[in-house]
Every structure is written in C-alpha cells, then in structure tokens.
Design a protein around this motif. Structure first.
Motif, PDB file in Angstrom:
ATOM      1  N   LEU A 166     -31.695 -22.627  36.850  1.00 46.85           N
ATOM      2  CA  LEU A 166     -31.998 -23.057  38.067  1.00 46.85           C
ATOM      3  C   LEU A 166     -32.439 -24.507  38.257  1.00 46.85           C
ATOM      4  CD1 LEU A 166     -29.246 -21.126  39.584  1.00 46.85           C
ATOM      5  CD2 LEU A 166     -28.179 -22.763  37.853  1.00 46.85           C
ATOM      6  N   GLY A 167     -33.825 -23.637  38.279  1.00 49.38           N
ATOM      7  CA  GLY A 167     -35.301 -24.590  39.282  1.00 49.38           C
ATOM      8  C   GLY A 167     -35.130 -24.135  40.126  1.00 49.38           C
ATOM      9  N   SER A 168     -36.042 -25.644  40.941  1.00 45.55           N
ATOM     10  CA  SER A 168     -37.042 -24.160  42.182  1.00 45.55           C
ATOM     11  C   SER A 168     -35.527 -23.392  42.877  1.00 45.55           C
ATOM     12  CB  SER A 168     -37.849 -25.763  42.281  1.00 45.55           C
ATOM     13  OG  SER A 168     -38.730 -25.479  41.810  1.00 45.55           O
ATOM     14  N   VAL A 169     -35.886 -22.905  43.658  1.00 44.15           N
ATOM     15  CA  VAL A 169     -34.948 -22.190  44.768  1.00 44.15           C
ATOM     16  C   VAL A 169     -34.138 -23.898  45.906  1.00 44.15           C
ATOM     17  CG1 VAL A 169     -35.597 -20.308  45.102  1.00 44.15           C
ATOM     18  CG2 VAL A 169     -36.814 -21.476  46.192  1.00 44.15           C
ATOM     19  N   PRO A 170     -33.345 -23.430  46.399  1.00 42.30           N
ATOM     20  CA  PRO A 170     -33.401 -24.868  47.688  1.00 42.30           C
ATOM     21  C   PRO A 170     -35.099 -24.425  48.903  1.00 42.30           C
ATOM     22  CG  PRO A 170     -31.744 -23.312  46.996  1.00 42.30           C
ATOM     23  CD  PRO A 170     -32.510 -22.671  46.478  1.00 42.30           C
ATOM     24  N   LEU A 177     -23.222 -23.434  43.587  1.00 41.73           N
ATOM     25  CA  LEU A 177     -24.608 -23.741  43.478  1.00 41.73           C
ATOM     26  C   LEU A 177     -24.640 -24.661  44.964  1.00 41.73           C
ATOM     27  CD1 LEU A 177     -25.601 -25.021  39.845  1.00 41.73           C
ATOM     28  CD2 LEU A 177     -25.593 -22.635  40.923  1.00 41.73           C
ATOM     29  N   LYS A 178     -23.538 -24.942  45.432  1.00 38.67           N
ATOM     30  CA  LYS A 178     -23.471 -25.602  46.882  1.00 38.67           C
ATOM     31  C   LYS A 178     -23.843 -24.633  47.728  1.00 38.67           C
ATOM     32  CE  LYS A 178     -21.001 -29.751  48.246  1.00 38.67           C
ATOM     33  NZ  LYS A 178     -22.187 -31.092  48.094  1.00 38.67           N
ATOM     34  N   ALA A 186     -37.022  -9.660  58.342  1.00 36.71           N
ATOM     35  CA  ALA A 186     -35.725  -9.847  59.604  1.00 36.71           C
ATOM     36  C   ALA A 186     -34.683  -9.150  59.155  1.00 36.71           C
ATOM     37  CB  ALA A 186     -36.154 -11.006  60.293  1.00 36.71           C
ATOM     38  N   ARG A 187     -34.384  -9.324  58.226  1.00 33.13           N
ATOM     39  CA  ARG A 187     -32.478  -9.004  58.044  1.00 33.13           C
ATOM     40  C   ARG A 187     -32.206  -9.977  58.660  1.00 33.13           C
ATOM     41  NH1 ARG A 187     -33.326  -4.842  54.979  1.00 33.13           N
ATOM     42  NH2 ARG A 187     -31.035  -4.164  54.541  1.00 33.13           N
ATOM     43  N   LEU A 188     -32.571 -11.128  58.694  1.00 35.18           N
ATOM     44  CA  LEU A 188     -31.007 -11.858  58.681  1.00 35.18           C
ATOM     45  C   LEU A 188     -31.096 -13.087  57.781  1.00 35.18           C
ATOM     46  CD1 LEU A 188     -32.830 -13.388  61.648  1.00 35.18           C
ATOM     47  CD2 LEU A 188     -30.495 -12.773  62.141  1.00 35.18           C
ATOM     48  N   GLY A 189     -29.259 -13.297  57.226  1.00 39.53           N
ATOM     49  CA  GLY A 189     -29.009 -14.133  55.977  1.00 39.53           C
ATOM     50  C   GLY A 189     -28.588 -15.173  56.576  1.00 39.53           C
ATOM     51  N   LEU A 190     -28.198 -16.238  56.193  1.00 38.37           N
ATOM     52  CA  LEU A 190     -27.584 -17.956  56.017  1.00 38.37           C
ATOM     53  C   LEU A 190     -27.201 -18.557  55.511  1.00 38.37           C
ATOM     54  CD1 LEU A 190     -27.709 -20.179  58.303  1.00 38.37           C
ATOM     55  CD2 LEU A 190     -29.840 -20.924  57.697  1.00 38.37           C
ATOM     56  N   GLN A 191     -26.341 -18.566  55.032  1.00 41.91           N
ATOM     57  CA  GLN A 191     -25.508 -19.594  53.850  1.00 41.91           C
ATOM     58  C   GLN A 191     -25.394 -21.024  53.829  1.00 41.91           C
ATOM     59  OE1 GLN A 191     -21.852 -19.283  53.025  1.00 41.91           O
ATOM     60  NE2 GLN A 191     -21.371 -18.934  50.669  1.00 41.91           N
ATOM     61  N   CYS A 192     -26.367 -21.991  52.976  1.00 41.94           N
ATOM     62  CA  CYS A 192     -27.161 -22.885  53.364  1.00 41.94           C
ATOM     63  C   CYS A 192     -25.975 -23.939  52.236  1.00 41.94           C
ATOM     64  CB  CYS A 192     -27.939 -23.373  52.904  1.00 41.94           C
ATOM     65  SG  CYS A 192     -29.247 -21.792  53.912  1.00 41.94           S
ATOM     66  N   ILE A 193     -24.963 -24.550  53.337  1.00 39.05           N
ATOM     67  CA  ILE A 193     -24.614 -25.866  52.522  1.00 39.05           C
ATOM     68  C   ILE A 193     -25.071 -27.008  52.129  1.00 39.05           C
ATOM     69  CG2 ILE A 193     -21.837 -27.453  53.038  1.00 39.05           C
ATOM     70  CD1 ILE A 193     -21.459 -23.659  52.960  1.00 39.05           C
ATOM     71  N   ARG A 194     -25.325 -27.001  50.869  1.00 35.28           N
ATOM     72  CA  ARG A 194     -25.926 -28.116  50.364  1.00 35.28           C
ATOM     73  C   ARG A 194     -25.289 -29.595  49.828  1.00 35.28           C
ATOM     74  NH1 ARG A 194     -28.544 -25.780  45.039  1.00 35.28           N
ATOM     75  NH2 ARG A 194     -29.935 -27.332  45.259  1.00 35.28           N
ATOM     76  N   GLN A 195     -26.305 -30.680  50.072  1.00 31.38           N
ATOM     77  CA  GLN A 195     -25.425 -31.960  50.943  1.00 31.38           C
ATOM     78  C   GLN A 195     -25.003 -33.238  48.972  1.00 31.38           C
ATOM     79  OE1 GLN A 195     -23.722 -32.778  53.324  1.00 31.38           O
ATOM     80  NE2 GLN A 195     -24.415 -30.435  54.080  1.00 31.38           N
ATOM     81  N   PRO A 205     -23.954 -34.142  46.022  1.00 29.69           N
ATOM     82  CA  PRO A 205     -22.884 -33.695  45.517  1.00 29.69           C
ATOM     83  C   PRO A 205     -22.299 -33.410  44.579  1.00 29.69           C
ATOM     84  CG  PRO A 205     -23.624 -36.377  45.911  1.00 29.69           C
ATOM     85  CD  PRO A 205     -24.603 -35.793  46.069  1.00 29.69           C
ATOM     86  N   ASP A 206     -23.982 -33.667  43.331  1.00 30.78           N
ATOM     87  CA  ASP A 206     -23.814 -32.994  41.993  1.00 30.78           C
ATOM     88  C   ASP A 206     -23.770 -32.571  41.770  1.00 30.78           C
ATOM     89  OD1 ASP A 206     -25.980 -32.878  43.020  1.00 30.78           O
ATOM     90  OD2 ASP A 206     -27.428 -33.453  40.835  1.00 30.78           O
ATOM     91  N   LEU A 207     -23.408 -31.212  42.361  1.00 29.75           N
ATOM     92  CA  LEU A 207     -23.766 -29.803  42.457  1.00 29.75           C
ATOM     93  C   LEU A 207     -21.892 -28.989  42.901  1.00 29.75           C
ATOM     94  CD1 LEU A 207     -26.297 -28.484  45.796  1.00 29.75           C
ATOM     95  CD2 LEU A 207     -26.612 -28.325  42.556  1.00 29.75           C
ATOM     96  N   ASP A 208     -22.462 -27.965  41.388  1.00 38.30           N
ATOM     97  CA  ASP A 208     -21.176 -27.010  40.726  1.00 38.30           C
ATOM     98  C   ASP A 208     -20.739 -26.175  42.082  1.00 38.30           C
ATOM     99  OD1 ASP A 208     -19.434 -26.224  39.339  1.00 38.30           O
ATOM    100  OD2 ASP A 208     -19.640 -26.702  37.983  1.00 38.30           O
ATOM    101  N   ILE A 209     -19.892 -25.904  42.110  1.00 36.75           N
ATOM    102  CA  ILE A 209     -19.283 -24.105  43.592  1.00 36.75           C
ATOM    103  C   ILE A 209     -18.394 -23.781  41.824  1.00 36.75           C
ATOM    104  CG2 ILE A 209     -18.627 -25.881  45.233  1.00 36.75           C
ATOM    105  CD1 ILE A 209     -16.243 -25.515  44.913  1.00 36.75           C
ATOM    106  N   ARG A 210     -18.335 -23.996  40.907  1.00 38.50           N
ATOM    107  CA  ARG A 210     -17.815 -22.656  39.629  1.00 38.50           C
ATOM    108  C   ARG A 210     -18.629 -23.192  38.353  1.00 38.50           C
ATOM    109  NH1 ARG A 210     -11.582 -23.900  41.212  1.00 38.50           N
ATOM    110  NH2 ARG A 210     -11.659 -22.769  42.497  1.00 38.50           N
ATOM    111  N   TYR A 211     -19.796 -23.272  39.086  1.00 37.15           N
ATOM    112  CA  TYR A 211     -21.470 -23.202  37.115  1.00 37.15           C
ATOM    113  C   TYR A 211     -20.953 -21.564  36.832  1.00 37.15           C
ATOM    114  CZ  TYR A 211     -25.279 -23.508  35.367  1.00 37.15           C
ATOM    115  OH  TYR A 211     -26.749 -22.845  34.696  1.00 37.15           O
ATOM    116  N   GLN A 212     -20.588 -22.009  35.612  1.00 34.94           N
ATOM    117  CA  GLN A 212     -20.743 -20.788  34.035  1.00 34.94           C
ATOM    118  C   GLN A 212     -21.481 -19.729  34.416  1.00 34.94           C
ATOM    119  OE1 GLN A 212     -19.149 -22.634  30.677  1.00 34.94           O
ATOM    120  NE2 GLN A 212     -16.862 -22.654  31.715  1.00 34.94           N
TER     121      GLN A 212
END
Length: 137
Positions: free
Chosen positions: A60-64, A101-102, A111-120, A122-129
């Motif tokens: 996927l390349g570099s992490v966000p 991927l979005k 810190a045992r903290l998490g966050l779901q990051c919604i990326r902007q 438009p070409d990111l797939d929400i159903r990447y195989q």
C-alpha cells in the motif's frame, strides 16, 4: 513498518469510537498468537467487533500521516510509536476478504489509545481485495 508488540491483556480506548459505533470506546483485542489478523471487541457495545490487520507498506505504500488534532486525540507526538491497522470485511465479497483503505486505525501503543482516521482522498477503496476468502477444509 517494524513490528510493534502489543499487550493484548489491556484494553484500548478510542475517544471517538469507531465508524457506526461512536459510543463504543473501550475495546479488547483478541489474538490467538498466530497470523496477522486480530479481532477487536467493544467492551461497551458487544455487537461492535471488527477484524483488523497491520498496514502493509509493501502493498500500500507509506502509512498515512496524522494531523496535529489526530495526534492530540491519541496522545501522540512525533516520537510516539503509531501502529496503523486496516479494518477487514469478510462479508462484502464472496471471493475476497476486503480492507477499508479509506478508514484505517491509528494505535498509540504506549498510551493505549486509538483513532479511526477517515481519509479524504477520493480514490481510496473501501473494498480493497486484501486476501482470498478462506476455503473450508
């Protein structure tokens, strides 16, 4: 990405919850010690359970990157070890387990903290195989 050890015996707190479950903020991690898929289960809302897997830079390349607000939300700074995870969906496709991927998850391990990051992007797939569906033996 280098491998980061996670202590699965302690919960992670998600200050903003996860998509569709904003009130489910405390999650336990269920891991059998084999493979790279982890189940996260809400301790607040039992119906909130997700399969996650580490971000794969080779595929996927570099992490966000995290915005300053996102870093603050999970108590991170530029030196904090952040582990990026993808939410998997084994139900959206009969042939493939898909990855969103979005909306990856950033975990501040210390810190045992998490966050779901919604990326902007438009070409990111929400159903990447991600991987073929497991077949019964």
């Amino acid at each position: 990405m280098s491998k980061i050890d996670i202590d699965y015996s302690e919960a992670f707190h998600f200050p903003q919850g996860l998509a569709g479950f904003s009130d489910a903020r405390k999650y336990g991690f269920i891991y059998e010690g084999e493979g790279d898929i982890i189940c996260i289960q809400s301790m607040d809302q039992p119906e909130a359970a997700f399969l996650i897997t580490p971000w794969n830079e080779e595929r996927l390349g570099s992490v966000p990157s995290l915005s300053p607000d996102s870093q603050s939300c999970i108590g991170a700074d530029s030196d904090s070890p952040i582990m990026w995870m993808l939410v998997l969906n084994p139900f959206a496709d009969k042939q493939w387990v898909t990855a969103n991927l979005k909306a990856p998850i950033a975990l501040n391990i210390e810190a045992r903290l998490g966050l779901q990051c919604i990326r902007q992007e438009p070409d990111l797939d929400i159903r990447y195989q991600w991987m073929p569906q497991p077949q019964p033996e």
